[in-house]
Design an enzyme around this catalytic site. Structure first.
Site, PDB file in Angstrom:
ATOM      1  N   GLU A   1      68.275  35.914  50.270  1.00 33.22           N
ATOM      2  CA  GLU A   1      69.311  36.554  49.470  1.00 33.22           C
ATOM      3  C   GLU A   1      69.975  37.707  50.222  1.00 33.22           C
ATOM      4  O   GLU A   1      69.323  38.395  51.014  1.00 33.22           O
ATOM      5  CB  GLU A   1      68.686  37.147  48.200  1.00 33.22           C
ATOM      6  CG  GLU A   1      68.055  36.119  47.306  1.00 33.22           C
ATOM      7  CD  GLU A   1      67.315  36.762  46.141  1.00 33.22           C
ATOM      8  OE1 GLU A   1      66.640  36.022  45.431  1.00 33.22           O
ATOM      9  OE2 GLU A   1      67.419  37.997  45.958  1.00 33.22           O
TER      10      GLU A   1
ATOM     11  N   CYS B   1      73.093  44.463  51.225  1.00 32.52           N
ATOM     12  CA  CYS B   1      71.628  44.543  51.276  1.00 32.52           C
ATOM     13  C   CYS B   1      71.155  43.211  51.863  1.00 32.52           C
ATOM     14  O   CYS B   1      71.460  42.149  51.316  1.00 32.52           O
ATOM     15  CB  CYS B   1      71.122  44.749  49.844  1.00 32.52           C
ATOM     16  SG  CYS B   1      69.342  44.680  49.714  1.00 32.52           S
TER      17      CYS B   1
ATOM     18  N   CYS C   1      57.578  37.624  51.762  1.00 31.02           N
ATOM     19  CA  CYS C   1      57.073  38.904  52.258  1.00 31.02           C
ATOM     20  C   CYS C   1      55.558  38.941  52.112  1.00 31.02           C
ATOM     21  O   CYS C   1      55.014  38.440  51.127  1.00 31.02           O
ATOM     22  CB  CYS C   1      57.704  40.048  51.453  1.00 31.02           C
ATOM     23  SG  CYS C   1      57.201  41.677  52.054  1.00 31.02           S
TER      24      CYS C   1
ATOM     25  N   CYS D   1      53.846  43.871  47.131  1.00 33.28           N
ATOM     26  CA  CYS D   1      54.011  44.949  46.147  1.00 33.28           C
ATOM     27  C   CYS D   1      53.994  44.333  44.742  1.00 33.28           C
ATOM     28  O   CYS D   1      54.643  43.300  44.510  1.00 33.28           O
ATOM     29  CB  CYS D   1      55.329  45.684  46.376  1.00 33.28           C
ATOM     30  SG  CYS D   1      55.447  46.381  48.030  1.00 33.28           S
TER      31      CYS D   1
ATOM     32  N   CYS E   1      57.286  43.667  42.676  1.00 31.48           N
ATOM     33  CA  CYS E   1      58.396  42.987  43.357  1.00 31.48           C
ATOM     34  C   CYS E   1      58.272  41.474  43.231  1.00 31.48           C
ATOM     35  O   CYS E   1      57.207  40.906  43.496  1.00 31.48           O
ATOM     36  CB  CYS E   1      58.393  43.396  44.828  1.00 31.48           C
ATOM     37  SG  CYS E   1      59.495  42.411  45.859  1.00 31.48           S
TER      38      CYS E   1
ATOM     39  N   CYS F   1      64.826  41.557  43.500  1.00 29.80           N
ATOM     40  CA  CYS F   1      64.705  40.954  44.816  1.00 29.80           C
ATOM     41  C   CYS F   1      63.888  39.664  44.773  1.00 29.80           C
ATOM     42  O   CYS F   1      62.760  39.640  44.310  1.00 29.80           O
ATOM     43  CB  CYS F   1      64.037  42.000  45.708  1.00 29.80           C
ATOM     44  SG  CYS F   1      63.429  41.424  47.244  1.00 29.80           S
TER      45      CYS F   1
END
Ligand code: SF4
Length: 369
Positions: free
Chosen positions: A93, A106, A113, A117, A120, A339
């Site tokens: 994205e 962004c 990832c 976290c 997220c 995200c």
């Protein structure tokens, strides 16, 4: 079939060496910088200072094709979210965020990832792979070109933040290389003050920060106590607050530059007086800016967004303590702005196969549903 290297994978230095090694005069690089990188104009018939033979040679060596915009959606607040298809079928994205005097992109640095976290959406997906440098610069160029074609010939992305999917310092070399391409004064020509890298706090890579071009750095802080930060960001178990702040002390900053601390505000968890006290203790005022980010709720998340009154009170207390403190307005709520959320929802509906996605799938895909 040989896969050609995308031209936007080359740093200015690499392109210059290539030209020298192949007896291409300096104006060839100047033309590529001007038409491809600066104007994002892929019509090679306009690059008329480069002879046909030389253009043929360049096309044999390099690909000038940009990554595909697989899907884009416009929020009612002007934020435009893009899903960019990569050649191996993955997608990432990128989000164009308008403000008064700038248009910020962004961008993502990884597919998925590894940091995990807990607030997220991307963190729930795990890491698939690092992006190559051209897949990072390609996001910027593909979105720029899409905007020029579909919004206005004068559309121009002015800023970049590495705050999309992935931990940029986990992909140190490719992100560093992409930054060198973004900063090329003859090409994309972004100012170093307009590029910001946001990290969750990978201490060994922060310790190598001086190898990076001199861009802005933002730290995802989110908590001032190790127990809470470890709960929100498991990376804190390996690199706790003390190690992080020891490393940050050594980042060379020009006098007027400061480190931005991103502070995600979650109702009842980190939005109280004790958290303000902790911030005052932890952050050196002269070297710090605080950016409060009210949590953007998404389906299935355990955390809640604090009230607007609470966020304003928190900001006011920090102002009174002499901190520069801003509140990030959450953008694009109506287009799956959390995200990684767009990618997940899109993939439920159809699969980008690296070459094409059925036009019907694009038409029928409605992220607001
Ligand atoms: S917030 Fe950033 S570092 Fe943390 S899991 Fe999400 S993408 Fe990774």
């Amino acid at each position: 079939m040989t896969i050609k290297r995308p031209i936007y994978d080359l740093t200015p230095l690499e392109l210059s060496s290539f030209c020298k090694e192949n007896d291409l005069p300096d104006f060839v690089q100047a033309e590529l910088d001007k038409w491809f990188f600066l104007k994002k104009d892929l019509d090679q018939s306009k690059w008329d200072k480069i002879s046909k033979e030389r253009m043929k040679f360049l096309n044999e060596k390099f690909s000038f094709e940009l990554p595909k915009v697989v899907w884009q959606g416009l929020s009612s607040d002007g934020t435009r979210k893009f899903l960019i298809g990569l050649s191996d079928g993955n997608s990432v994205e990128a989000v164009a965020i308008p403000a008064k005097d700038r248009l910020t992109l962004c961008i993502s640095s990884q597919v998925g990832c590894a940091i995990g976290c807990t607030f997220c959406h991307t963190g729930t997906q795990g890491l698939t792979r690092n992006l190559k440098a051209h897949e990072i610069t390609g996001q910027f160029l593909a979105v720029s070109q899409w905007l020029i074609k579909n919004v206005s010939p004068t559309s121009r992305l002015s800023n970049i933040v590495f705050m999309g999917q992935g931990e940029p310092l986990h992909n140190f070399q490719n992100v560093k290389k992409s930054v060198e391409i973004f900063l090329n004064p003859n090409g994309i020509a972004l100012s170093k003050t307009k590029v910001t890298l946001s990290t969750s706090g990978l201490v060994p890579q922060i310790e190598k920060w001086e190898e990076f071009p001199d861009i802005n750095v933002a730290i995802s802080l989110h908590a001032v106590r190790d127990d809470l930060r470890s709960q929100l960001m498991p990376i804190n178990k390996r690199h706790d607050l003390k190690r992080l702040f020891d490393a940050l002390k050594n980042i060379p900053l020009k006098t007027s530059r400061r480190i931005t601390y991103e502070y995600l505000m979650i109702a009842g968890l980190n939005d109280q007086q004790q958290d303000i006290d902790g911030l005052c203790e932890l952050l050196p005022k002269k070297r710090s800016k605080i950016n409060l980010i009210p949590f953007n709720e998404y389906p299935g998340s355990d955390y809640k967004r604090p009230s607007d009154e609470q966020v304003l009170w928190f900001q006011d207390q920090l102002h009174k303590q002499g901190f520069t403190c801003t509140i990030r307005v959450t953008k694009g709520d109506d287009i799956l702005a959390a995200c990684g959320q767009l990618k997940t929802e899109f993939e439920k509906v159809n699969k980008w196969d690296g070459d094409r996605v059925s036009p019907k799938a694009i038409e029928t895909y409605q992220p607001n549903e």
